[in-house]
Design a protein around this motif. Structure first.
Motif, short mmCIF file in Angstrom:
data_model
loop_
_atom_site.label_atom_id
_atom_site.label_comp_id
_atom_site.label_asym_id
_atom_site.label_seq_id
_atom_site.Cartn_x
_atom_site.Cartn_y
_atom_site.Cartn_z
N GLY A 166 0.78 -1.24 0.00
CA GLY A 166 0.00 0.00 0.00
C GLY A 166 0.81 1.28 0.00
N ILE A 209 3.83 6.33 -8.54
CA ILE A 209 2.72 6.97 -9.24
C ILE A 209 3.23 8.28 -9.84
CG2 ILE A 209 0.43 8.03 -8.96
CD1 ILE A 209 0.23 6.14 -6.42
N GLY A 212 -0.63 10.50 -12.58
CA GLY A 212 -1.89 9.80 -12.35
C GLY A 212 -1.87 8.33 -12.68
N VAL A 213 -0.69 7.79 -13.05
CA VAL A 213 -0.62 6.37 -13.37
C VAL A 213 0.25 5.65 -12.35
CG1 VAL A 213 0.14 4.67 -15.08
CG2 VAL A 213 -0.97 6.79 -15.82
N ASN A 214 -0.24 4.50 -11.89
CA ASN A 214 0.52 3.67 -10.96
C ASN A 214 1.36 2.67 -11.77
OD1 ASN A 214 1.53 1.87 -9.14
ND2 ASN A 214 -0.41 1.54 -8.05
N HIS A 215 2.69 2.85 -11.73
CA HIS A 215 3.58 1.97 -12.51
C HIS A 215 4.04 0.75 -11.72
CE1 HIS A 215 3.69 4.54 -16.07
NE2 HIS A 215 3.61 5.55 -15.22
N TYR A 280 7.28 8.46 -17.41
CA TYR A 280 7.81 7.18 -16.95
C TYR A 280 8.34 6.37 -18.12
CZ TYR A 280 8.16 2.56 -14.88
OH TYR A 280 8.64 1.35 -14.44
N TYR B 669 -9.26 2.88 0.06
CA TYR B 669 -9.33 2.65 -1.38
C TYR B 669 -10.72 3.01 -1.94
CZ TYR B 669 -4.75 0.36 -1.39
OH TYR B 669 -3.41 0.10 -1.28
N PRO B 679 -5.02 6.52 -8.75
CA PRO B 679 -4.14 6.38 -9.92
C PRO B 679 -4.58 5.19 -10.76
CG PRO B 679 -3.01 5.67 -7.92
CD PRO B 679 -4.32 6.24 -7.49
N ILE B 680 -4.40 5.32 -12.07
CA ILE B 680 -4.77 4.25 -12.98
C ILE B 680 -3.62 3.26 -13.06
CG2 ILE B 680 -5.53 3.75 -15.35
CD1 ILE B 680 -5.91 6.89 -15.52
N PRO B 681 -3.88 1.94 -12.97
CA PRO B 681 -2.79 0.98 -13.15
C PRO B 681 -2.18 1.13 -14.55
CG PRO B 681 -4.80 -0.11 -12.38
CD PRO B 681 -5.17 1.29 -12.74
N GLU B 682 -0.86 0.96 -14.62
CA GLU B 682 -0.14 1.13 -15.88
C GLU B 682 -0.77 0.32 -17.01
OE1 GLU B 682 4.18 0.77 -15.72
OE2 GLU B 682 4.15 -0.14 -17.71
N ALA B 685 -3.72 2.02 -18.26
CA ALA B 685 -3.30 3.27 -18.89
C ALA B 685 -2.77 3.03 -20.29
CB ALA B 685 -2.24 3.95 -18.02
#
Lengths: 688, 688
Positions: A166, A209, A212-215, A280, B669, B679-682, B685
């Motif tokens: 998390g 992140i 706005g994208v979680n890598h 990224y 969450y 955030p959007i998951p990669e 995305a």
């Protein structure tokens, strides 16, 4: 440095002269020391130093300080940087480095793990996940222990499931900083060595992140404490995990981050990088593959735990076998003396099969270490090599750590009340080893990884899907594989056919028969599970997961069977290299004992599946009994060949004190009888 | 005092409303509390007092002092004298007394054992081996703990083999004194609670010699230390056993005696007396029978260890099941949440069969305690009653103490890293329970006693002969018995015959089928071993011992099989008394799980001996899987019914904290998603 002939002098065979064949202890010791024999010998000489030994009875606080001091001794005198690049003061010697670390367990498992945290996890993450800039900036402090560091991956809410952590690292494009944050209690980092007290920095794993994208999960270098005052830096807090079941020389603790800022460049960005503008990029397109690549370095920990666990089993057996060869109890049929513990059949049953498995595990570890070295040195570093390494490390680590607990406990019980005294080492070692079965990958979780690999091809799309997806995938792959099984049952079926007991035993001791029995079991079980999972192929997600779960136990059994085979094959390969005929003969018996013990443990399977007839199944047990009798005179040689000295064993009960006490008692009674002063037993008195 | 309806309110069933049938937790709790329910409830209320609880992290010295203080609290407030005669301030309540002591393990096993040393061994030896004069003189101090006392039986050189101890008590007719002497190091008394520090007196076991005749082992009351200064009295010395693997609240130590004189009247002479002139007399003519009669009171210790071990297993399962019902890990097929640990099939496999065996062990202990009470109260105290009690206590103590270690370890692993933290109780409990498997009779030695009893009639001539004699005797008796075996195989053979899988599972769940399977195994194994030992009948002493030793493992397996049957029978008898239909149904599944787990563990035996066909053997495993699924919704009820409160469990991990953490994370969450800030998951995305 000791030479082979020194060892020969130090370790003569202890088998009675009537015992033929005999082990050449020096030859066997050399074989066990393996490719990194010189490094192991040197490490053992170094680790005989009392400054590095566990001081029993220390409080947790004292023990932690002792281990930190010992860690600094290791840093300056212990040749601990072998795995690092030559350019950075290392030796580019991956296998040799782990061989050294594994031996540290004889000094104190807490020291082994503290060293593992510092160099194997913290510094190693900087090395493997960072780039040249990070190496320059962060490695010197990590390598010298000027900066004791934590490896902040596990969270209270997520252990083995790292992908679900998390903690977040959100990129702030204006400040060009990452903001590290633990948004809720379950996201606190937990169980981290160096976190409670000594760590002044950490490699923190967080969901990165940006825009706005979680890598996904990446690692960042984060300063934790003011090195002068030891106080947490602003925004950072933590808790002490407190007393544990063992390994109390390590200051495990928890960490939490409240919007803690670190420079953009603190992202260890070898596999994923964030540009100043927040873009990224990664050399690995698939997020799943990237994740597993970053976690790939963790295999190092599993390899070294495997070696350490095997060494703990060796120590346990040195203690228990040495004592059992001195301690006498109950008169039995002996006329003037009591019976040596190791002459009791049940005592042999308790210790010798575990000794056999320890040999198997030692040879298997040597192979694992060679594979590890080949991958990490780049000599043989394909995707498949890495996958093989990870699978085998998972199979062996889970097997050997459970085996160590079992062996330490059996050894402690075999030493009776004396085994329970801390002065005899076994209880502390067991307490320390306990957590090895659930850390660096919970053994049960690891066995499932092994099973998944067995069932299919450990391919990319497989890695980052959940159980539902895995079930579908596995079922698809393996259902077809099952149709193409090679007919391996020839020898086994011959065995199931007629023939007398002697011929049956003769067949059981044939290498090919044992191989067929063990191989056939793995292949058949895998094929069966694949069939069972078949309905998952077309099932919806939840139903597929349910089918998968229904067969979870069978899956894990597949992995265990595979590990059994790996160990047996490694033992056999190790045996093949031994040319001294006496040593080879005794070791062949030991290998047979190991192989047939595995068969005996799974006898029901062989019977149910028609691989062994009832008569042959009985032969397995009676042949094991025969092997125990044959091996008994060689038990001491077999533990002596582990090559440990009293400075490593440090168990009062294995020092010869027991034999001396018995001699004293014997002398007393002899003199009493000779003097005519001996009291007459009431029975004889009444009779006369 | 809580009433049954209170309990009903406190412990509602936790099974989902869809689960039918349902357990009435209060009814089940009452059934488990058994005959001494009120005493157990009262003891638990008393033991919820934090003054009596283990303080983790204390040094050995602090822990020892804490436990001594707690012992004094027990003495004044703990109703600890129930087992003593009413005339001496007790209650003549033998069963109730042990029921109380067994519960002390929830406070601290060190306190349980310290209490056991003081009242169960030291004071109890004065009571049972002494006469009125001794009771008057020595019991008040022992009972009030004014005189902390050691039970000096075991020696460094002799543990389970008490008959061979080296300490002597030689009568000096002129001085009318006994001279206590340890002639060599191996004869030092060892591992004695209260010996290192607190004991001011001891009951010392020694070979009593008068007029040149050794009348064997007797007990004497011997002052050890000056109660004012704590210094050893002249001629007495000792050593501290130091740190141990657990139970460090007890000051175990060694004692030696250099010609220490005590008055003639200090011989506890109920079973053997020396007149002022040195004449020895005894109400029991046979020295062997006398010896075993004196040692007979030791059974009390084994009975209470059995109960304590069962309670430790209960605590372990309360912790692990409660946590597994809260902790979630990996997404599996679930759409919006991770899966509860206890929903994983492997987790069920790890915990539920152990829960089933714990129930079996609890019911078996209740029966044992009733037998103990009948014998010690004199209600049913024939030689045969005593022999049965000793045999069953030996079988159950060894089974339940090993089971406790196994269950604690499994529970600790099932809690992952959290299980390794001392705050979660499991590691300390396991460390403390470790020595239970080798003290008060080494488990392996006890199982051999059971096997000998099984093989013949545990008759007098049997007791004091060595293995060679035993082998001859056993072979003589059992060879003929084997010819008269009753034909018990009817049901079992039916089972081996045709029929479909469903009918096969149906048969397996029949009580009579399980009984036949387990009974037949014991009887067949005993008969087989008897046949194997037959050649010993006419063999010379050494050869006979060798034959006996060859089959030692098979003998021990007989004893294990017998213990399996005892547990299963007790579970079945306990089940028969439960009338609530829901409770009865669930408990029947649990009993079936226990019975079939035993069969599965020994499946190879059933196959080899033609008792189960391959097809039926497969059914055993698949029916176990079905039972696990059925029992899963009731797991929490089944551990709640043990009746422990948080004051007894005291494990952070079983407090609901985990569920609260998950709820916090889930809320986080959920809000994030609702706010649109997530955030959007990669993966998503890149796809868009």
């Amino acid at each position: 440095m000791t030479t082979l002939s020194d060892h020969r002098e130090q370790r003569p065979t202890t088998a009675p002269s009537s015992a033929e064949p005999r082990i050449d202890v020096a030859v066997l010791e050399q074989a066990l020391l393996g490719r990194w024999a010189d490094i192991r010998r040197e490490a053992r000489t170094f680790l005989a130093d009392p400054r590095l030994h566990r001081v029993e009875g220390q409080t947790m606080a004292e023990h932690r300080e002792t281990v930190l001091e010992q860690l600094r001794i290791l840093a300056t005198e212990g040749d601990v940087l072998r795995a690092f690049p030559k350019a950075l003061g290392g030796a580019d010697d991956h296998g040799g480095s782990l061989a050294r670390f594994e031996e540290v367990i004889t000094a104190d498992p807490s020291l082994q793990i503290k060293a593992g945290v510092q160099w194997g996890l913290f510094a190693s993450a900087i090395l493997h996940l960072g780039t040249a800039e990070h190496h320059e900036k962060f490695l010197p402090g990590a390598m010298s222990v000027e900066v004791p560091g934590a490896f902040a991956m596990t969270e209270t809410g997520h252990g083995s499931d790292v992908a679900s952590i998390g903690t977040t690292a959100t990129y702030d494009v204006l400040a060009e900083e990452f903001v590290i944050h633990t948004p809720f209690r379950a996201a606190w980092k937990d169980y981290l060595g160096n976190a409670a007290l000594h760590g002044t920095a950490a490699v923190v794993f967080a969901q990165v992140i940006t825009r706005g994208v979680n890598h996904g999960v990446h690692a960042l270098y984060v300063p934790l404490r003011d090195p002068e005052t030891g106080e947490f830096l602003p925004g950072i807090g933590g808790e002490d995990d407190g007393l544990k079941g063992g390994l109390n020389g390590i200051d495990n603790g928890r960490l939490h981050f409240d919007q803690v800022r670190v420079p953009r460049t603190n992202l260890l960005d070898r596999y994923g990088s964030v540009a100043p503008d927040g873009t990224y990029t990664s050399p690995i397109a698939s997020p799943g593959r990237r994740f597993f690549t970053m976690l790939g370095t963790l295999v190092q920990g599993r390899v070294s735990l495997n070696g350490a666990a095997v060494n703990a089993s060796k120590l346990a057996l040195v203690v228990a076998v040495t004592y059992a060869n001195e301690r006498r109890q109950f008169a039995g049929g002996a006329v003037n003396d009591e019976v040596l513990l190791l002459d009791y059949a049940e005592h042999q049953r308790r210790l010798l099969p575990r000794l056999a498995q320890t040999y198997a595990a030692a040879f298997a570890h040597e192979q694992l270490l060679k594979s590890f070295d080949a991958v990490f040195s780049g000599a043989s570093d394909t995707d498949e090599d890495r996958q093989d390494l990870e699978t085998i490390a998972a199979a062996l680590k889970s097997t050997s750590t459970w085996h160590a607990l079992d062996t330490l406990q059996t050894a402690r019980e075999a030493c009776g009340g004396a085994g329970f005294l801390t002065e005899n080492r076994l209880v502390s070692l067991r307490a320390d080893m306990d957590v090895y079965v659930t850390f660096e990958g919970d053994n049960t979780v690891l066995l499932q990884l092994v099973a998944k690999r067995l069932l299919g091809d450990y391919a990319k799309e497989f890695k980052d899907v959940d159980a539902g997806g895995v079930a579908r995938y596995v079922a698809e792959r393996a259902a077809s594989a099952a149709l193409h099984r090679t007919p391996l049952l020839r020898v086994v079926q011959t065995l199931a056919d007629g023939g007398n007991v002697r011929r049956s035993a003769g067949q059981l001791r044939e290498t090919e028969t044992q191989r067929e029995l063990l191989t056939d079991r793995v292949e058949t079980m895998v094929a069966e599970v694949a069939q069972l999972l078949r309905p998952a192929t077309k099932a919806p997600r939840e139903k597929a997961a349910e089918i998968f779960n229904t067969h979870q136990h069978a899956l894990i059994e597949c992995a265990r069977a595979h590990a059994d085979l790996l160990l047996w094959e490694a033992f056999t390969a190790g045996l093949d290299k031994i040319t001294d005929p006496g040593t080879r003969q005794v070791l062949t018996w030991l290998r047979d004992l190991h192989g047939l013990s595995v068969v005996e443990r799974n006898l029901a399977w062989y019977l149910i599946n028609g691989r062994l007839s009832a008569g042959r199944a009985r032969t397995v047990t009676s042949y094991i009994d025969r092997l125990l009798t044959r091996l008994r005179p060689h038990a001491q040689d077999l533990v002596d060949a582990f090559g440990y000295t009293p400075a490593h064993v440090r168990a009062e009960v294995a020092t010869g004190a027991e034999a001396a006490r018995q001699e004293e008692a014997r002398t007393y009674y002899r003199r009493q009888r000779a003097s005519g002063d001996a009291p007459i037993p009431e029975k004889s008195a009444t009779r006369s």
